[in-house]
Design an enzyme around this catalytic site. Sequence first.
Site, PDB file in Angstrom:
ATOM      1  N   LYS A  43       2.199 -48.624 109.825  1.00 50.47           N
ATOM      2  CA  LYS A  43       2.287 -47.370 109.074  1.00 50.47           C
ATOM      3  C   LYS A  43       3.722 -46.863 109.074  1.00 50.47           C
ATOM      4  O   LYS A  43       4.270 -46.473 108.028  1.00 50.47           O
ATOM      5  CB  LYS A  43       1.352 -46.321 109.692  1.00 50.47           C
ATOM      6  CG  LYS A  43       1.503 -44.901 109.134  1.00 50.47           C
ATOM      7  CD  LYS A  43       1.130 -44.810 107.664  1.00 50.47           C
ATOM      8  CE  LYS A  43       0.909 -43.361 107.220  1.00 50.47           C
ATOM      9  NZ  LYS A  43       2.116 -42.523 107.262  1.00 50.47           N
ATOM     10  N   ARG A  92      -7.920 -24.585 116.847  1.00 50.13           N
ATOM     11  CA  ARG A  92      -6.767 -25.324 117.365  1.00 50.13           C
ATOM     12  C   ARG A  92      -6.897 -25.554 118.866  1.00 50.13           C
ATOM     13  O   ARG A  92      -6.471 -26.583 119.389  1.00 50.13           O
ATOM     14  CB  ARG A  92      -5.483 -24.570 117.030  1.00 50.13           C
ATOM     15  CG  ARG A  92      -5.191 -24.490 115.527  1.00 50.13           C
ATOM     16  CD  ARG A  92      -3.952 -23.659 115.245  1.00 50.13           C
ATOM     17  NE  ARG A  92      -3.665 -23.568 113.812  1.00 50.13           N
ATOM     18  CZ  ARG A  92      -4.076 -22.585 113.030  1.00 50.13           C
ATOM     19  NH1 ARG A  92      -4.820 -21.611 113.535  1.00 50.13           N
ATOM     20  NH2 ARG A  92      -3.756 -22.564 111.747  1.00 50.13           N
ATOM     21  N   SER A 105       2.068 -39.072 127.727  1.00 52.01           N
ATOM     22  CA  SER A 105       2.567 -40.417 127.460  1.00 52.01           C
ATOM     23  C   SER A 105       3.779 -40.390 126.535  1.00 52.01           C
ATOM     24  O   SER A 105       4.788 -41.066 126.790  1.00 52.01           O
ATOM     25  CB  SER A 105       1.453 -41.261 126.841  1.00 52.01           C
ATOM     26  OG  SER A 105       1.934 -42.533 126.460  1.00 52.01           O
ATOM     27  N   PRO A 125      -2.987 -27.619 119.694  1.00 54.58           N
ATOM     28  CA  PRO A 125      -2.533 -26.223 119.658  1.00 54.58           C
ATOM     29  C   PRO A 125      -1.065 -26.134 120.088  1.00 54.58           C
ATOM     30  O   PRO A 125      -0.717 -26.453 121.229  1.00 54.58           O
ATOM     31  CB  PRO A 125      -3.455 -25.521 120.658  1.00 54.58           C
ATOM     32  CG  PRO A 125      -3.850 -26.592 121.616  1.00 54.58           C
ATOM     33  CD  PRO A 125      -3.897 -27.873 120.843  1.00 54.58           C
ATOM     34  N   ARG A 157       4.348 -13.695 104.144  1.00 54.94           N
ATOM     35  CA  ARG A 157       5.350 -13.228 103.182  1.00 54.94           C
ATOM     36  C   ARG A 157       4.971 -13.622 101.751  1.00 54.94           C
ATOM     37  O   ARG A 157       5.191 -12.845 100.814  1.00 54.94           O
ATOM     38  CB  ARG A 157       6.725 -13.788 103.559  1.00 54.94           C
ATOM     39  CG  ARG A 157       7.277 -13.172 104.835  1.00 54.94           C
ATOM     40  CD  ARG A 157       8.577 -13.811 105.279  1.00 54.94           C
ATOM     41  NE  ARG A 157       9.141 -13.088 106.412  1.00 54.94           N
ATOM     42  CZ  ARG A 157      10.209 -13.478 107.093  1.00 54.94           C
ATOM     43  NH1 ARG A 157      10.847 -14.596 106.749  1.00 54.94           N
ATOM     44  NH2 ARG A 157      10.650 -12.760 108.108  1.00 54.94           N
ATOM     45  N   HIS A 179      -0.350 -19.372 117.597  1.00 54.43           N
ATOM     46  CA  HIS A 179      -0.595 -19.958 116.273  1.00 54.43           C
ATOM     47  C   HIS A 179      -2.071 -20.317 116.237  1.00 54.43           C
ATOM     48  O   HIS A 179      -2.481 -21.441 116.541  1.00 54.43           O
ATOM     49  CB  HIS A 179       0.274 -21.197 116.066  1.00 54.43           C
ATOM     50  CG  HIS A 179      -0.020 -21.932 114.791  1.00 54.43           C
ATOM     51  ND1 HIS A 179      -0.035 -21.322 113.563  1.00 54.43           N
ATOM     52  CD2 HIS A 179      -0.335 -23.237 114.567  1.00 54.43           C
ATOM     53  CE1 HIS A 179      -0.336 -22.212 112.630  1.00 54.43           C
ATOM     54  NE2 HIS A 179      -0.525 -23.379 113.219  1.00 54.43           N
ATOM     55  N   THR A 233      -3.776 -29.769 106.738  1.00 50.69           N
ATOM     56  CA  THR A 233      -2.615 -29.046 106.214  1.00 50.69           C
ATOM     57  C   THR A 233      -1.363 -29.816 106.621  1.00 50.69           C
ATOM     58  O   THR A 233      -1.250 -30.247 107.761  1.00 50.69           O
ATOM     59  CB  THR A 233      -2.532 -27.613 106.785  1.00 50.69           C
ATOM     60  OG1 THR A 233      -2.253 -27.674 108.191  1.00 50.69           O
ATOM     61  CG2 THR A 233      -3.831 -26.862 106.575  1.00 50.69           C
TER      62      THR A 233
END
Length: 317
Positions: A43, A92, A105, A125, A157, A179, A233
């Site tokens: 990947k 989260r 790790s 999180p 905003r 968050h 997201t």
Amino acid sequence: MKNGRGNRVAVVGTGFVGASYAFALMNQGIADEIVLIDANENKAEGDAMDFNHGKVFAPKPADIWHGDYDDCRDADLVVICAGANQKPGETRLDLVDKNIAIFRSIVESVMASGFQGLFLVATNPVDILTYATWKFSGLPQERVIGSGTILDTARFRFLLGDYFAVAPTNVHAYIIGEHGDTELPVWSQADIGGVPIRKLVESKGEEAQKELERIFVNVRDAAYQIIEKKGATYYGIAMGLARVTRAILHHENAILTVSAYLDGPYGERDVYIGVPAVINRNGIREVIEIELDEEEKKWFHRSAATLKGVLARYFAQ
């Protein structure tokens, strides 16, 4: 491994967020070297090939390659995007058990390379994993940064700008705290063009106040809505990470709402949490302690307590 000729960013984890972040770095010409590291080497190699094929269109072509942890030795910044993803219905904080072991790790492998730069953490999180990165790395607290509430603040905003029909860049408002579900808006310091937002809605009546409350709920729950619709997201946070990276590599002394270590500001200690901070080449120069009203203080301490409760399960306080 390339020979260093400028700013090097190592991206650990080339899933949706990591690949989108690397793409943002390339398109904005922020870094000179970008190394992609992933447990799935195919990947990472495929992404590097894909990016290199578009190098001719970039404003400042960077050297991009897939590598390993040895490439972190000469990196100025290691950005960790690896880990288990948030699934529909998960918070989260549900991701902690899955990601703590992964992070130990990763961080130990980075440090074994001789890395002496800065860490920027994106994986959720994020406040918990930024703390874990600090603990596992042994680096000074100012050299370990989390993406914090930079995306929440951007969402805030945007939605306020949309409601008041002004550019979001002219909206000055912060989301601080975890968050996650306990984050909070700092309404007491929010303004547009120097006019407090609370004053702007005074003449609009109760419905306008309810709309502001709905705006915050939409900010707080945005990730759940996006995950439900498209699975993850990544574009918004990738652009936010690129903004933090530019502030670091270009020594901007920019104020951004990142996950920073508190040892006194806001009356909190021994926790990484989203607050405005001055960011430059050395990491977090200082935390900006904005004045909160009593209700905001209460909610901020509640947010910090939530994070500390999780940390206590993994780290001796």
